[in-house]
Design an enzyme around this catalytic site. Sequence first.
Site, PDB file in Angstrom:
ATOM      1  N   GLU A 130      10.197  39.889 -66.610  1.00  0.00           N
ATOM      2  CA  GLU A 130      11.247  39.973 -65.959  1.00  0.00           C
ATOM      3  C   GLU A 130      11.831  38.497 -65.739  1.00  0.00           C
ATOM      4  OE1 GLU A 130      10.878  40.528 -61.583  1.00  0.00           O
ATOM      5  OE2 GLU A 130      12.691  42.244 -61.610  1.00  0.00           O
TER       6      GLU A 130
ATOM      7  N   LYS B 210      12.198  39.449 -42.099  1.00  0.00           N
ATOM      8  CA  LYS B 210      12.176  38.056 -42.681  1.00  0.00           C
ATOM      9  C   LYS B 210      12.758  37.902 -43.937  1.00  0.00           C
ATOM     10  CE  LYS B 210      10.127  35.069 -45.430  1.00  0.00           C
ATOM     11  NZ  LYS B 210      11.123  34.290 -46.366  1.00  0.00           N
TER      12      LYS B 210
ATOM     13  N   GLY C  68       4.079  40.825 -54.211  1.00  0.00           N
ATOM     14  CA  GLY C  68       3.704  42.104 -53.830  1.00  0.00           C
ATOM     15  C   GLY C  68       2.181  42.359 -53.870  1.00  0.00           C
TER      16      GLY C  68
ATOM     17  N   CYS D  40      16.978  44.108 -59.455  1.00  0.00           N
ATOM     18  CA  CYS D  40      15.631  44.832 -59.877  1.00  0.00           C
ATOM     19  C   CYS D  40      15.498  45.821 -61.279  1.00  0.00           C
ATOM     20  CB  CYS D  40      14.729  45.111 -58.767  1.00  0.00           C
ATOM     21  SG  CYS D  40      15.710  46.464 -57.723  1.00  0.00           S
TER      22      CYS D  40
ATOM     23  N   GLY E  89      10.348  42.677 -53.157  1.00  0.00           N
ATOM     24  CA  GLY E  89      10.279  41.234 -54.017  1.00  0.00           C
ATOM     25  C   GLY E  89       9.494  41.270 -55.239  1.00  0.00           C
ATOM     26  N   SER E  90       8.913  40.096 -55.648  1.00  0.00           N
ATOM     27  CA  SER E  90       8.190  40.051 -57.159  1.00  0.00           C
ATOM     28  C   SER E  90       6.927  40.914 -57.041  1.00  0.00           C
ATOM     29  CB  SER E  90       8.147  38.648 -57.394  1.00  0.00           C
ATOM     30  OG  SER E  90       7.351  37.938 -56.562  1.00  0.00           O
ATOM     31  N   THR E  91       6.712  41.240 -58.257  1.00  0.00           N
ATOM     32  CA  THR E  91       5.350  42.024 -58.330  1.00  0.00           C
ATOM     33  C   THR E  91       4.050  41.101 -58.125  1.00  0.00           C
ATOM     34  OG1 THR E  91       6.058  43.713 -59.908  1.00  0.00           O
ATOM     35  CG2 THR E  91       3.945  43.066 -60.036  1.00  0.00           C
ATOM     36  N   GLU E  92       4.226  39.750 -58.299  1.00  0.00           N
ATOM     37  CA  GLU E  92       3.095  38.819 -58.018  1.00  0.00           C
ATOM     38  C   GLU E  92       3.244  38.715 -56.500  1.00  0.00           C
ATOM     39  OE1 GLU E  92       4.303  35.070 -59.641  1.00  0.00           O
ATOM     40  OE2 GLU E  92       2.230  34.283 -58.780  1.00  0.00           O
TER      41      GLU E  92
HETATM   42  P1  NAP Z   1       9.848  36.858 -53.775  1.00  0.00           P
HETATM   43  O1  NAP Z   1       9.790  35.481 -54.502  1.00  0.00           O
HETATM   44  O2  NAP Z   1       8.749  37.602 -54.348  1.00  0.00           O
HETATM   45  O3  NAP Z   1      10.152  36.608 -52.548  1.00  0.00           O
HETATM   46  C1  NAP Z   1      10.506  38.021 -51.687  1.00  0.00           C
HETATM   47  C2  NAP Z   1      10.374  37.744 -50.243  1.00  0.00           C
HETATM   48  O4  NAP Z   1       9.177  37.512 -50.054  1.00  0.00           O
HETATM   49  C3  NAP Z   1      11.013  36.317 -49.895  1.00  0.00           C
HETATM   50  O5  NAP Z   1      11.352  36.616 -48.334  1.00  0.00           O
HETATM   51  C4  NAP Z   1      10.081  35.500 -49.941  1.00  0.00           C
HETATM   52  O6  NAP Z   1      10.208  34.320 -49.075  1.00  0.00           O
HETATM   53  C5  NAP Z   1       8.716  36.089 -49.326  1.00  0.00           C
HETATM   54  N1  NAP Z   1       7.761  35.675 -49.923  1.00  0.00           N
HETATM   55  C6  NAP Z   1       7.128  34.805 -50.691  1.00  0.00           C
HETATM   56  N2  NAP Z   1       6.150  34.428 -50.981  1.00  0.00           N
HETATM   57  C7  NAP Z   1       5.324  35.254 -49.763  1.00  0.00           C
HETATM   58  C8  NAP Z   1       3.932  35.448 -49.517  1.00  0.00           C
HETATM   59  N3  NAP Z   1       2.943  34.654 -50.149  1.00  0.00           N
HETATM   60  N4  NAP Z   1       3.794  36.244 -48.182  1.00  0.00           N
HETATM   61  C9  NAP Z   1       4.819  36.823 -47.882  1.00  0.00           C
HETATM   62  N5  NAP Z   1       5.928  36.725 -48.326  1.00  0.00           N
HETATM   63  C10 NAP Z   1       6.312  35.968 -49.235  1.00  0.00           C
HETATM   64  O7  NAP Z   1      11.132  37.655 -54.687  1.00  0.00           O
HETATM   65  P2  NAP Z   1      12.630  36.969 -54.640  1.00  0.00           P
HETATM   66  O8  NAP Z   1      12.230  35.961 -55.755  1.00  0.00           O
HETATM   67  O9  NAP Z   1      13.120  36.586 -53.600  1.00  0.00           O
HETATM   68  O10 NAP Z   1      13.363  38.241 -55.360  1.00  0.00           O
HETATM   69  C11 NAP Z   1      13.456  38.547 -56.704  1.00  0.00           C
HETATM   70  C12 NAP Z   1      12.423  39.482 -56.959  1.00  0.00           C
HETATM   71  O11 NAP Z   1      12.331  40.739 -56.319  1.00  0.00           O
HETATM   72  C13 NAP Z   1      12.341  40.230 -58.343  1.00  0.00           C
HETATM   73  O12 NAP Z   1      11.162  40.481 -58.966  1.00  0.00           O
HETATM   74  C14 NAP Z   1      12.887  41.573 -58.228  1.00  0.00           C
HETATM   75  O13 NAP Z   1      12.504  42.193 -59.156  1.00  0.00           O
HETATM   76  C15 NAP Z   1      12.393  41.830 -56.960  1.00  0.00           C
HETATM   77  N6  NAP Z   1      13.265  42.985 -56.244  1.00  0.00           N
HETATM   78  C16 NAP Z   1      12.823  44.318 -56.468  1.00  0.00           C
HETATM   79  C17 NAP Z   1      13.598  45.302 -55.700  1.00  0.00           C
HETATM   80  C18 NAP Z   1      13.195  46.700 -55.699  1.00  0.00           C
HETATM   81  O14 NAP Z   1      13.652  47.554 -54.841  1.00  0.00           O
HETATM   82  N7  NAP Z   1      11.964  47.113 -56.335  1.00  0.00           N
HETATM   83  C19 NAP Z   1      14.993  44.952 -55.173  1.00  0.00           C
HETATM   84  C20 NAP Z   1      15.409  43.635 -55.168  1.00  0.00           C
HETATM   85  C21 NAP Z   1      14.547  42.516 -55.880  1.00  0.00           C
HETATM   86  P3  NAP Z   1      11.072  32.913 -49.219  1.00  0.00           P
HETATM   87  O15 NAP Z   1      11.837  33.323 -50.621  1.00  0.00           O
HETATM   88  O16 NAP Z   1      12.046  32.850 -48.113  1.00  0.00           O
HETATM   89  O17 NAP Z   1       9.915  31.890 -49.303  1.00  0.00           O
END
Ligand code: NAP
Length: 499
Positions: free
Chosen positions: A402, A192, A250, A301, A245-248
Amino acid sequence: MSKVLGVPQESVAQFLSGTKQMLINGEWVPSLSGKTYDSINPANGDVIAIIYEGDEADVDQAVRAARVAFNGPWSKTSPAERTKFLNKLADLLEQRVEEFAYLETLDGGNTITLTRYGFVPSAVAHLRYYAGWATKLTGQTIPLTSGGNFHAYTRREPLGVCGQITPWNYPLLGTVWKLAAPLAAGNTVILKPSQQTTLTTLLLGELIMEAGFPAGVVNIVTGSGRKIGEAITSHPDIDKIGFTGSTEVGKGIMRKSADTLKKITLELGGKSPNIIFADADLDKAIQGAFMGMFTNQGQICVAGTRLYVEKSVFQQVTEKLVEMAQKMKVGNPLDPATQMGPLISKEHLQSVKNYIEIAKKEGATVLIGGNVLQEGELAGGNYLEPTILTDLEENCTAVKEEIFGPVLCVMPFEQIEEVIERANETEYGLAAGVWTQNLTTAHKVIDALEAGTVWVNTYLKSDNGLPFGGHKHSGIGVEMGYQGIEAYTKTKSVLISLN
Ligand code: NAP
Ligand code: MG
């Protein structure tokens, strides 16, 4: 809706034409609802493709296909055959680095230098790394502590169907990191990708078909996290969630996974400290701090967003950083001379800009940057100047949260104990950096920092063989290395009586 971009590269133009379908059970299919969403070029706001938007029903189809493939053809595939499939995929990707790099830059705004020489070749190397692991997973024979005439051993078995959810900041590499280890271990996968950067994952899907993976082994469902992300998280027949993705989000995934007791690996957010001691090789340290912050527009990240500099060299370091920011070329990410492209979306640009405004209200000084760029060829794009803030208290919003954009917080320190305490004063624990020529200082800091990765006299370097993951609120579990594939297996213990 703005105009569809005229794409110079013929194969990419062809790929972008027509509504992009999902890959389910070895076939390209529209969403069952027929709904679609637009894929936007963040460099100018143009719509570059239209993509089918799935929901729970599409996820369910994908899960069924993945389960049938897991129980059927994929479980009959030998480890050596899995190695071959993954190497074949790596070969096909390697032949098309230029195309993938171009498409990724178009879709996500990552500079072409980064996609061409970094993300895409790294994806090839990652596939090959885990291709090698497919034939090397073993259990152990265990001498029973209670004795007796038994043969006892462990087996490592695949988990089953894995739901892999990825962010937008390095889409292809992020997808491949969620694909190679589970496949090598014998699982089937549902990918996804982020709605904001779906295209390179779909193009990879074409190579997956070409590589000959059996139907249903890899499925790609496209659509919003709120709908299909949640459907994956709550589906009773998915065994594991791999999420970056984001901590929230996650935390929400962890909560929802509890009902069906899914295994989880979570790679989450960060607010990484980077510490420069006065005895460091300052040229290297400044270079590393700058690159560790502004690479990929700060949308990394592990970005070293909190830079702590020993007071005696603070002015020297900040002056040089400002000079480097002044010279940084912000612009069209397709131009090889560009060092910083646009942020991913208008909303994200606004969010980063808000953080800068809040910082100013909280008393920060903007040493350089802080402005949105809209002139000339930058019109319509989500461009922001590289920004450096100082005069910040530890409890300022910009230091705590962040931002995920090109905003560096620079703060002086005097004592090693003081800087360690301040560096750890965050809920995150993803990565950290330390610059010093003193081994005792280095080891003291390595020992004390709460972070999944600590870099010494370098920053951002990662390796397929080295585990990567976050401590504290930055995640659960790791990717890369043996631990990265072990996380896609379960242990079965076997006891055979020899009497
Ligand atoms: P995000 O908003 O958490 O989204 C990540 C993924 O999760 C997207 O595919 C998103 O889908 C999906 N998603 C959103 N809400 C969801 C839910 N309720 N249930 C299941 N999946 C859901 O994060 P982002 O804005 O894309 O990315 C930035 C974040 O990722 C930052 O916090 C960054 O630090 C973190 N990150 C961490 C790492 C690491 O390795 N630790 C690496 C890269 C990024 P849609 O966006 O398509 O709706
Ligand atoms: Mg896009």
